[in-house]
Write a protein that holds these residues in place. Structure first.
Motif, PDB file in Angstrom:
ATOM      1  N   GLY A  60       0.811  -1.209   0.000  1.00  0.00           N
ATOM      2  CA  GLY A  60       0.000   0.000   0.000  1.00  0.00           C
ATOM      3  C   GLY A  60       0.845   1.259   0.000  1.00  0.00           C
ATOM      4  O   GLY A  60       0.542   2.229  -0.717  1.00  0.00           O
ATOM      5  N   ALA A  61       1.918   1.287   0.796  1.00  0.00           N
ATOM      6  CA  ALA A  61       2.796   2.457   0.825  1.00  0.00           C
ATOM      7  C   ALA A  61       3.440   2.690  -0.534  1.00  0.00           C
ATOM      8  O   ALA A  61       3.523   3.829  -1.015  1.00  0.00           O
ATOM      9  N   ASN A  62       3.889   1.614  -1.168  1.00  0.00           N
ATOM     10  CA  ASN A  62       4.499   1.756  -2.496  1.00  0.00           C
ATOM     11  C   ASN A  62       3.484   2.224  -3.520  1.00  0.00           C
ATOM     12  O   ASN A  62       3.784   3.081  -4.363  1.00  0.00           O
ATOM     13  N   THR A  63       2.285   1.677  -3.484  1.00  0.00           N
ATOM     14  CA  THR A  63       1.261   2.089  -4.443  1.00  0.00           C
ATOM     15  C   THR A  63       0.911   3.556  -4.275  1.00  0.00           C
ATOM     16  O   THR A  63       0.723   4.281  -5.259  1.00  0.00           O
ATOM     17  N   ALA A  64       0.827   4.017  -3.028  1.00  0.00           N
ATOM     18  CA  ALA A  64       0.495   5.420  -2.779  1.00  0.00           C
ATOM     19  C   ALA A  64       1.572   6.348  -3.341  1.00  0.00           C
ATOM     20  O   ALA A  64       1.261   7.340  -4.020  1.00  0.00           O
ATOM     21  N   ILE A  65       2.841   6.037  -3.073  1.00  0.00           N
ATOM     22  CA  ILE A  65       3.917   6.893  -3.578  1.00  0.00           C
ATOM     23  C   ILE A  65       4.013   6.796  -5.091  1.00  0.00           C
ATOM     24  O   ILE A  65       4.247   7.804  -5.780  1.00  0.00           O
ATOM     25  N   PHE A  66       3.831   5.604  -5.662  1.00  0.00           N
ATOM     26  CA  PHE A  66       3.822   5.470  -7.116  1.00  0.00           C
ATOM     27  C   PHE A  66       2.714   6.322  -7.721  1.00  0.00           C
ATOM     28  O   PHE A  66       2.891   6.940  -8.780  1.00  0.00           O
ATOM     29  N   LEU A 126      10.574  12.858  -4.407  1.00  0.00           N
ATOM     30  CA  LEU A 126       9.804  11.635  -4.638  1.00  0.00           C
ATOM     31  C   LEU A 126      10.726  10.426  -4.766  1.00  0.00           C
ATOM     32  O   LEU A 126      10.349   9.304  -4.410  1.00  0.00           O
ATOM     33  N   GLY A 127      11.948  10.639  -5.267  1.00  0.00           N
ATOM     34  CA  GLY A 127      12.905   9.538  -5.343  1.00  0.00           C
ATOM     35  C   GLY A 127      13.289   9.034  -3.959  1.00  0.00           C
ATOM     36  O   GLY A 127      13.378   7.817  -3.733  1.00  0.00           O
ATOM     37  N   VAL A 128      13.510   9.966  -3.031  1.00  0.00           N
ATOM     38  CA  VAL A 128      13.832   9.564  -1.657  1.00  0.00           C
ATOM     39  C   VAL A 128      12.652   8.842  -1.025  1.00  0.00           C
ATOM     40  O   VAL A 128      12.815   7.796  -0.360  1.00  0.00           O
ATOM     41  N   LEU A 129      11.438   9.363  -1.211  1.00  0.00           N
ATOM     42  CA  LEU A 129      10.256   8.709  -0.668  1.00  0.00           C
ATOM     43  C   LEU A 129      10.089   7.311  -1.253  1.00  0.00           C
ATOM     44  O   LEU A 129       9.729   6.366  -0.552  1.00  0.00           O
ATOM     45  N   THR A 130      10.348   7.177  -2.554  1.00  0.00           N
ATOM     46  CA  THR A 130      10.239   5.865  -3.190  1.00  0.00           C
ATOM     47  C   THR A 130      11.235   4.887  -2.577  1.00  0.00           C
ATOM     48  O   THR A 130      10.899   3.723  -2.321  1.00  0.00           O
ATOM     49  N   ALA A 131      12.458   5.348  -2.349  1.00  0.00           N
ATOM     50  CA  ALA A 131      13.455   4.476  -1.729  1.00  0.00           C
ATOM     51  C   ALA A 131      13.004   4.031  -0.342  1.00  0.00           C
ATOM     52  O   ALA A 131      13.164   2.856   0.038  1.00  0.00           O
ATOM     53  N   LEU A 132      12.400   4.944   0.424  1.00  0.00           N
ATOM     54  CA  LEU A 132      11.956   4.592   1.776  1.00  0.00           C
ATOM     55  C   LEU A 132      10.822   3.572   1.743  1.00  0.00           C
ATOM     56  O   LEU A 132      10.818   2.611   2.519  1.00  0.00           O
ATOM     57  N   VAL A 133       9.857   3.755   0.835  1.00  0.00           N
ATOM     58  CA  VAL A 133       8.735   2.804   0.810  1.00  0.00           C
ATOM     59  C   VAL A 133       9.167   1.458   0.230  1.00  0.00           C
ATOM     60  O   VAL A 133       8.598   0.415   0.579  1.00  0.00           O
ATOM     61  N   VAL A 134      10.176   1.453  -0.639  1.00  0.00           N
ATOM     62  CA  VAL A 134      10.712   0.178  -1.107  1.00  0.00           C
ATOM     63  C   VAL A 134      11.358  -0.573   0.058  1.00  0.00           C
ATOM     64  O   VAL A 134      11.227  -1.803   0.172  1.00  0.00           O
ATOM     65  N   ILE A 135      12.051   0.160   0.930  1.00  0.00           N
ATOM     66  CA  ILE A 135      12.632  -0.473   2.123  1.00  0.00           C
ATOM     67  C   ILE A 135      11.526  -1.043   3.003  1.00  0.00           C
ATOM     68  O   ILE A 135      11.643  -2.155   3.544  1.00  0.00           O
ATOM     69  N   ILE A 136      10.432  -0.281   3.161  1.00  0.00           N
ATOM     70  CA  ILE A 136       9.298  -0.797   3.934  1.00  0.00           C
ATOM     71  C   ILE A 136       8.783  -2.091   3.331  1.00  0.00           C
ATOM     72  O   ILE A 136       8.481  -3.065   4.042  1.00  0.00           O
ATOM     73  N   LEU A 137       8.672  -2.130   2.002  1.00  0.00           N
ATOM     74  CA  LEU A 137       8.197  -3.347   1.337  1.00  0.00           C
ATOM     75  C   LEU A 137       9.148  -4.509   1.583  1.00  0.00           C
ATOM     76  O   LEU A 137       8.707  -5.643   1.846  1.00  0.00           O
ATOM     77  N   GLY A 164      -3.612  -3.775  -0.053  1.00  0.00           N
ATOM     78  CA  GLY A 164      -2.709  -2.621  -0.073  1.00  0.00           C
ATOM     79  C   GLY A 164      -3.112  -1.590  -1.111  1.00  0.00           C
ATOM     80  O   GLY A 164      -3.075  -0.383  -0.849  1.00  0.00           O
ATOM     81  N   VAL A 165      -3.507  -2.044  -2.316  1.00  0.00           N
ATOM     82  CA  VAL A 165      -3.947  -1.113  -3.355  1.00  0.00           C
ATOM     83  C   VAL A 165      -5.210  -0.383  -2.910  1.00  0.00           C
ATOM     84  O   VAL A 165      -5.363   0.830  -3.132  1.00  0.00           O
ATOM     85  N   ALA A 166      -6.135  -1.118  -2.274  1.00  0.00           N
ATOM     86  CA  ALA A 166      -7.360  -0.482  -1.792  1.00  0.00           C
ATOM     87  C   ALA A 166      -7.054   0.575  -0.735  1.00  0.00           C
ATOM     88  O   ALA A 166      -7.623   1.676  -0.749  1.00  0.00           O
ATOM     89  N   VAL A 167      -6.143   0.248   0.186  1.00  0.00           N
ATOM     90  CA  VAL A 167      -5.760   1.218   1.225  1.00  0.00           C
ATOM     91  C   VAL A 167      -5.074   2.427   0.596  1.00  0.00           C
ATOM     92  O   VAL A 167      -5.327   3.583   0.979  1.00  0.00           O
ATOM     93  N   ALA A 168      -4.197   2.181  -0.392  1.00  0.00           N
ATOM     94  CA  ALA A 168      -3.513   3.292  -1.064  1.00  0.00           C
ATOM     95  C   ALA A 168      -4.506   4.171  -1.798  1.00  0.00           C
ATOM     96  O   ALA A 168      -4.392   5.411  -1.785  1.00  0.00           O
ATOM     97  N   TRP A 169      -5.492   3.561  -2.448  1.00  0.00           N
ATOM     98  CA  TRP A 169      -6.513   4.323  -3.166  1.00  0.00           C
ATOM     99  C   TRP A 169      -7.255   5.252  -2.208  1.00  0.00           C
ATOM    100  O   TRP A 169      -7.480   6.424  -2.504  1.00  0.00           O
TER     101      TRP A 169
END
Length: 463
Positions: free
Chosen positions: A34-40, A284-295, A349-354
């Protein structure tokens, strides 16, 4: 294919007998996916999604003035803009635009509208036609302070003026100055920037009349508007940049007081103007790196749980291997269980991100007179990317526990002596735990740096 369906049915039946395990692992995965989908979704809306209402956006460029050594993407001066239009053949045309809030007087009351001063070429560069009436002609660029005409945005005309056809040819008061409405921009077009809808377009020669009489058209050192351009047929972005560099060199020699160490930049038109695209991309690149780590943390956690669950099934797996079941078949069945859990977690996760991106509030952004309308909802590109990330992580982090669970010593396992609990199984469990701890530490350090930067930004004097 029949074997695959059989494995999926068997995996589903096995998981139904362990609903708590499925719930815990699924929710863990939903957090990461969900975190990755939201940032994407946010990155897609701000950087990748085409702007609506613009014809041939791939040929439109965002022009800017830059420092020869330090780069940048600054506003334009009118003389430099005029030189580019006349001296760069790789451009079919160029347009100038200056956005500004305005006051619209209606029935002895005033209301704020979002306006834009533009050259007539603004509409042709963006491929915009008139929905009603006409747009500005070339004459609307000659004579500073002349041509008091206006073109309305279609949303403004429909929603705030009731789509009244009588508005055409009527006079509106903007900042207490009269303007004759000559047309309405076509449906779907709001502006060249994401989330910003222009209510009223005015000729750029009207800017002095609306800005306390300041006439900066002849000042080569006064930068006060943005510039756009459309690449000429047969030309390329590289050719355009070479010609801009050549022109910048000639202007630096001719006007060293204002153009020394100045050059010009051209980037493809995107949702965010060129001046803000670099910082937005980096953030957004830094945020993407952080959510990838979360994943990765959640995936390692789930993989560890699958491996731990395999301990409770050690004797079952050993019996099946002893009876002649192939290791490949067992790995495939265990992998099917993992993929089902990952797909369920990904869907949640997609539903939560939506829901999360739909709840984002833009009201507190420091943009006076501008109402942002941004659609962060995941589109097809985001859903495909999320599905690919779900399946890829499900395969990798499902395969490792499956391989570890089926690589055991039969005799100790059949005697309940822990053929899986030692050796490779213990090493794999330690690897998952170590990965979680290490990645979590990186995540905490990154979050701490973000919070410290936010605190420092809050202490800055706004001026």
């Amino acid at each position: 294919m029949d074997a695959l369906f059989h494995d999926l049915r068997a995996a589903a039946r096995t998981l139904l007998r362990r609903p708590l395990f499925v719930l815990v692992t699924g929710l863990s995965l939903a957090v990461g996916i969900g975190a990755n989908t939201a940032i994407f979704s946010v990155a897609n809306a701000l950087l990748l999604r085409p702007l609506p209402g613009i014809d041939g956006q791939e040929q439109v460029v965002d022009l800017g003035r830059a420092h020869a050594r330090y780069g940048g993407h600054d506003s334009f001066t009118w003389p430099d803009f005029r030189d580019i239009r006349e001296g760069v053949s790789a451009l079919e045309d160029a347009a100038a635009v200056r956005m500004a809030p305005m006051s619209l007087s209606r029935e002895e009351a005033g209301e704020m509208v979002h306006g834009a001063f533009v050259t007539p070429s603004y509409f042709t560069v963006l491929g915009v036609e008139a929905e009603r009436g006409r747009l500005f002609g070339s004459e609307a660029e000659a004579g500073v302070g002349e041509h008091p005409v206006a073109v309305l945005g279609l949303d403004f005309w429909e929603e705030r003026l009731g789509a009244d056809p009588g508005v055409m040819g009527s006079t509106v008061l903007l900042n207490r100055q009269p303007y004759t409405v000559v047309g309405v921009a076509e449906r779907g077009f709001r502006s060249h920037a994401i989330g910003i809808g222009v209510d009223v377009f005015l000729p750029i020669v009207q800017f002095p009349a609306m800005s306390e009489g300041r006439n900066e058209f002849d000042a080569r050192g006064a930068a006060w508007f943005q510039a756009l351009g459309r690449i000429a047929p047969g030309a390329s972005l590289e050719t355009l940049r070479l010609q801009l560099d050549d022109l910048a060199g000639r202007l630096a020699e001719a006007y060293p007081e204002t153009n020394a160490e100045r050059t010009f930049a051209a980037v493809p038109l995107g949702p965010i103007p060129g001046a803000g695209r670099g910082p937005a991309t980096a953030f957004l690149g830094v945020l993407t790196a952080l959510v990838v780590i979360i994943l990765l943390v959640t995936c390692a956690n789930v993989a560890g749980m699958f491996l731990a669950r395999a301990l409770s099934r050690e004797k079952e797996i050993a019996v099946r291997l002893a009876l002649g079941s192939g290791r490949r078949r067992l790995v495939r069945q265990l992998l099917s269980e993992s993929l089902i859990v990952f797909v369920l977690g990904g869907a949640v996760g997609v539903a939560v991100a939506w829901w999360g991106v739909s709840a984002l509030s833009l009201e507190q952004l420091p943009l006076p007179g501008v109402e942002l309308e941004l659609d962060f909802a995941p589109d097809g590109r985001v859903l495909v990317l999320s599905a690919a990330a779900t399946l890829l992580t499900g395969f990798v982090f499902g395969l490792l526990p499956a391989l570890g669970a089926t690589r055991l010593e039969l005799v100790p396992s059949l005697k309940d002596e822990g053929g899986l609990g030692g050796g490779r199984g213990r090493v794999l469990r330690r690897a998952f735990v170590g990965a979680q701890v290490g990645l979590s530490l990186v995540l905490l350090v990154g979050a701490g740096l973000f919070l410290r930067s936010l605190q420092e930004a809050g202490r800055m004097t706004q001026g």
